[in-house]
Motif scaffolding. Structure first.
Motif, PDB file in Angstrom:
ATOM      1  N   LYS A 142       0.846  -1.198   0.000  1.00 52.25           N
ATOM      2  CA  LYS A 142       0.000   0.000   0.000  1.00 52.25           C
ATOM      3  C   LYS A 142       0.888   1.258   0.000  1.00 52.25           C
ATOM      4  O   LYS A 142       0.617   2.229  -0.696  1.00 52.25           O
ATOM      5  N   GLU A 143       1.960   1.187   0.793  1.00 49.46           N
ATOM      6  CA  GLU A 143       2.902   2.310   0.859  1.00 49.46           C
ATOM      7  C   GLU A 143       3.539   2.580  -0.505  1.00 49.46           C
ATOM      8  O   GLU A 143       3.795   3.710  -0.871  1.00 49.46           O
ATOM      9  N   LEU A 144       3.800   1.498  -1.230  1.00 47.94           N
ATOM     10  CA  LEU A 144       4.465   1.601  -2.535  1.00 47.94           C
ATOM     11  C   LEU A 144       3.637   2.437  -3.511  1.00 47.94           C
ATOM     12  O   LEU A 144       4.174   3.082  -4.406  1.00 47.94           O
ATOM     13  N   ALA A 145       2.324   2.410  -3.310  1.00 48.38           N
ATOM     14  CA  ALA A 145       1.424   3.139  -4.211  1.00 48.38           C
ATOM     15  C   ALA A 145       1.357   4.635  -3.888  1.00 48.38           C
ATOM     16  O   ALA A 145       0.719   5.400  -4.603  1.00 48.38           O
ATOM     17  N   ASN A 146       2.028   5.050  -2.811  1.00 48.12           N
ATOM     18  CA  ASN A 146       2.002   6.457  -2.408  1.00 48.12           C
ATOM     19  C   ASN A 146       2.809   7.308  -3.393  1.00 48.12           C
ATOM     20  O   ASN A 146       4.016   7.124  -3.552  1.00 48.12           O
ATOM     21  N   ALA A 147       2.152   8.233  -4.029  1.00 50.40           N
ATOM     22  CA  ALA A 147       2.771   9.039  -5.099  1.00 50.40           C
ATOM     23  C   ALA A 147       3.859   9.979  -4.574  1.00 50.40           C
ATOM     24  O   ALA A 147       4.709  10.443  -5.346  1.00 50.40           O
TER      25      ALA A 147
END
Length: 201
Positions: A162-167
């Motif tokens: 989920k963190e990886l998807a943080n722009a």
């Protein structure tokens, strides 16, 4: 879109794993299993609760669910004083804390027959019986702990994804997160292998 759902699912599975651990302590915490000494490889008897305390402490695991954490800490307090498993159960069944007593009523009020407190005394004429009982319990303790560790690794992986998807993260940040995901996944696969489970990616 599926990530929040997956995260919620992993939270439920983690709750179930923590719940199993507390039920195990309340039902069999004072029983003994054979534990291998890491230094000399010899096995020695150890109480189930002590083994669980050691494992969680060594891995830095703190239960996430507030009720279960409260019960874990309460158990640690009473197990120092009360040396009888039935009395420990009674303590939780009659607890003034309504949440604790409700949990105990739901999960430990009825005793399953394979580990009667009289089991060892009644069958000790058969030399293997106590040893067999201890081995079965040992397996149950191991599986309960491994399942908890597996669920923690799964939740960690879901959180990192989920963190990886943080722009807002830079490429460098994302590479660091990816490395952590790979590490969490390795742990997950290793534990699953010990549990003889196949886990989906």
């Amino acid at each position: 879109k599926q990530q929040p759902e997956r995260s919620a699912q992993s939270t439920d599975l983690l709750f179930e794993a923590e719940k199993s651990l507390i039920v195990l302590l309340l039902k069999r915490g004072l029983y003994e299993i054979n534990v291998e000494n890491a230094e000399n490889g010899e096995t020695q008897p150890m109480r189930v609760d002590q083994y669980i305390f050691n494992e969680l402490y060594n891995d830095g695991i703190v239960l996430r669910n507030p009720l279960l954490l409260k019960m874990y800490e309460h158990y640690a307090e009473v197990a120092e004083i009360i040396q009888n498993q039935d009395d420990i159960k009674r303590t939780f069944l009659l607890s003034e804390d309504k949440e604790e007593s409700a949990f105990a009523m739901n999960h430990i009020a009825s005793e399953d027959p394979e580990y009667s407190p009289l089991w060892e005394k009644r069958f000790d004429m058969y030399t293997n019986s106590v040893q067999n009982s201890r081995m079965v319990l040992q397996q149950e303790v191991e599986n309960t702990l491994l399942t908890l560790k597996l669920r923690i690794a799964e939740q960690q992986k879901a959180f990192l994804e989920k963190e990886l998807a943080n722009a807002e993260y830079t490429e460098e940040d994302k590479n660091g997160i990816l490395q952590k995901i790979v590490f969490a996944d390795k742990i997950r696969q290793k534990i699953a292998k010990r549990l003889n489970m196949t886990v989906s990616r």
